[in-house]
Design an enzyme around this catalytic site. Sequence first.
Site, PDB file in Angstrom:
ATOM      1  N   HIS A  48       0.827  -1.217   0.000  1.00 41.46           N
ATOM      2  CA  HIS A  48       0.000   0.000   0.000  1.00 41.46           C
ATOM      3  C   HIS A  48       0.864   1.271   0.000  1.00 41.46           C
ATOM      4  O   HIS A  48       0.517   2.249   0.653  1.00 41.46           O
ATOM      5  CB  HIS A  48      -0.939  -0.002   1.212  1.00 41.46           C
TER       6      HIS A  48
ATOM      7  N   ASP B 198       0.190  -5.443   5.835  1.00 39.78           N
ATOM      8  CA  ASP B 198      -0.788  -6.353   5.252  1.00 39.78           C
ATOM      9  C   ASP B 198      -0.635  -6.422   3.734  1.00 39.78           C
ATOM     10  O   ASP B 198      -0.047  -5.561   3.101  1.00 39.78           O
ATOM     11  CB  ASP B 198      -2.210  -5.890   5.591  1.00 39.78           C
ATOM     12  N   GLU B 199      -1.187  -7.489   3.167  1.00 41.17           N
ATOM     13  CA  GLU B 199      -1.391  -7.644   1.729  1.00 41.17           C
ATOM     14  C   GLU B 199      -0.127  -7.406   0.889  1.00 41.17           C
ATOM     15  O   GLU B 199      -0.097  -6.570   0.001  1.00 41.17           O
ATOM     16  CB  GLU B 199      -2.532  -6.733   1.258  1.00 41.17           C
ATOM     17  N   VAL B 200       0.903  -8.157   1.199  1.00 42.26           N
ATOM     18  CA  VAL B 200       2.128  -8.134   0.409  1.00 42.26           C
ATOM     19  C   VAL B 200       2.032  -9.227  -0.658  1.00 42.26           C
ATOM     20  O   VAL B 200       1.741 -10.375  -0.351  1.00 42.26           O
ATOM     21  CB  VAL B 200       3.371  -8.364   1.287  1.00 42.26           C
TER      22      VAL B 200
ATOM     23  N   GLU C 134      -1.869 -10.310   9.139  1.00 44.13           N
ATOM     24  CA  GLU C 134      -0.923 -11.039   8.294  1.00 44.13           C
ATOM     25  C   GLU C 134       0.478 -11.074   8.895  1.00 44.13           C
ATOM     26  O   GLU C 134       1.224 -12.031   8.704  1.00 44.13           O
ATOM     27  CB  GLU C 134      -0.816 -10.404   6.899  1.00 44.13           C
TER      28      GLU C 134
END
Length: 624
Positions: free
Chosen positions: A303, A354-356, A410
């Site tokens: 992000h 998060d969200e890698v 995560e």
Amino acid sequence: LGVPLHKSSGAMVSVSGAVMPLLPALVLCCAAWACEAAPGSAAEGLWPQPTGPTHSSGPPLRLAPHFRLVAGQPAEGAGDVDGSVDAVRRCTRLERALARYETLILDGDGVGAVGRASPKSSLGVASAGAELLGCSIELGGSADCDRVPRLGDNESYVLEVRAPWARLSAPGFAGVVRGLETLSQLVHCDGVDSCFVNASDFHIEDAPRFPWRGAMLDSARHFLPTPTILKMLDAMVANKLNVLHWHITDDQSFPLRTTAYPELVRGAYSPKYTYSREDVKAIVEAAADRAIRVVPELDTPGHSLSWAVGYPDVVVQECHTLDPTNEATYTMLKAVFAEVAELFPDAYMHLGCDEVSFACWNTSKKVTSWMKAQGVPRTDLGFKSLTARYIGRVQGIAKALGKTSVVWQEAMDHYGDSITDPTPPTDQLDEETIVEQWLAPPWNWANLSSIVEPGYIGRNDSWAHGFRALTTNGWYLDNTDVNSWDKVYVMEPLTNKSCVYNSSFPQGHCSCECPSGPWRDGRCHCFDLRRSSAAASVLGGEAALWGEHIDASNLFPRAFPRLSAVAERLWSAMEVNDPAQALPRLLRQRCQLLRRGIEVTPLGPGFCPGESATLEHVASLIAV
């Protein structure tokens, strides 16, 4: 009459020749008196419902024309506050709080009519000689009440209301603010010329169930002007929320002006849509005045595309992440985090994590070249270890600045040494970390029990305890289901079971539809921490207002009344979870928020006093 609030196959009533479910009819009836005074228990009309003993008796008590909030004890027999208050420790925040709530109480209905005339005789108000002259505030303890709020501040209070003086006592400033909010909710105005409390003898003891009761604002997807955030603080304190989690940056924009790396703000939508140091300080100070903490989030390594506008070399742009292999990345983070730590004095900093996308990193030449040079395999485990290394380093930066890390989940269950998800926590994750849960077992994520209890699956035997945790599960309020306050209301942080509490089941009658096993082990992963010692590690939760479809134009009606429902779940006893019983109080709360200028989505047909409809008109529509 509009669309019913709830679908129901229960009892039906006739309204103007139409047939409608009983609960929507209750909405209509309740809305008609939602802001009217009515005798009853001390908790009637209060939001969130108090957790301690409450008592009320006697007829309504009129507020005197010169009603005042004063710090200290009024002198014995004092008929007015002028010159009659004992000396009290000076506190600027307390003085501002008293001034703010005095205005809310004296002019909360928008007519400024306190004391202009006697209350309506039909209300059965106490005798003319019985007036409430004011409320004295007793602040205990030796702590400096002008400091910023902290996690664990004592928010308890005791409020006693009887003529001629009400008394509010609290061990700390936060408790005073919560008690003043309760007092303001006890005051009702008839919409014409008088204000009163609905009983002449009140006693309320209250304290929150969870210490972390938050709302998350996203000012990166859509810029939120400073006045909008300040208005949200007013809405939060009216619901006894105490944490503003500020998601400041994301792929779309970097609106925070920094001095160490001034080109970062080029990632904002425009120079107009940025926050100066003065803006941040104003928000933090206003929050502290309301006993609200502000926890900043600069989400990395994912992000982070907006960072590339000013400093492209530290970003893997095709993956929207900071470059975990570049030492310049960590040099920048040290400087930026130091500036953020100065602007935001809270002891906690949210690091995101998060969200890698490992698949994307696998296509990046600079990432894969570094991995080859370091002997890190280009496998799922290799990319997990790279992410864990990054998290360890940024946590070390935050810790050196005196900050404890908060991370999305995560960071705990997706980057450990395992080829399957959820993974055991990586050794590089600091044991003091607060883990914010946002997904659950059906998506191969750990449930809350696995986060906070000892012996997390796959962790080695030296791991003696779980992490502290927050939950957002079921509380993503950016969705458009604005009428789902009842679903939000029953989401219990300590269990994913559905529980009913009544005289037959005082401990709760609970059921659970087993979520699919995150480890594909065929086991049922329902959990229940309600009576577990690990429940103390659940600090509370947050309602998330992600900004993809939210800006200043629709923030408040999108958030409320659902955010009020979350606030009561985090403050009040877990046994207080019946939407039908909560509805009359929530209707009254909506009216109170509207009077304070907070836009709230209607809960169903009805009106608030001061609107063009009349009680008699609405009552005439109802056939019993």
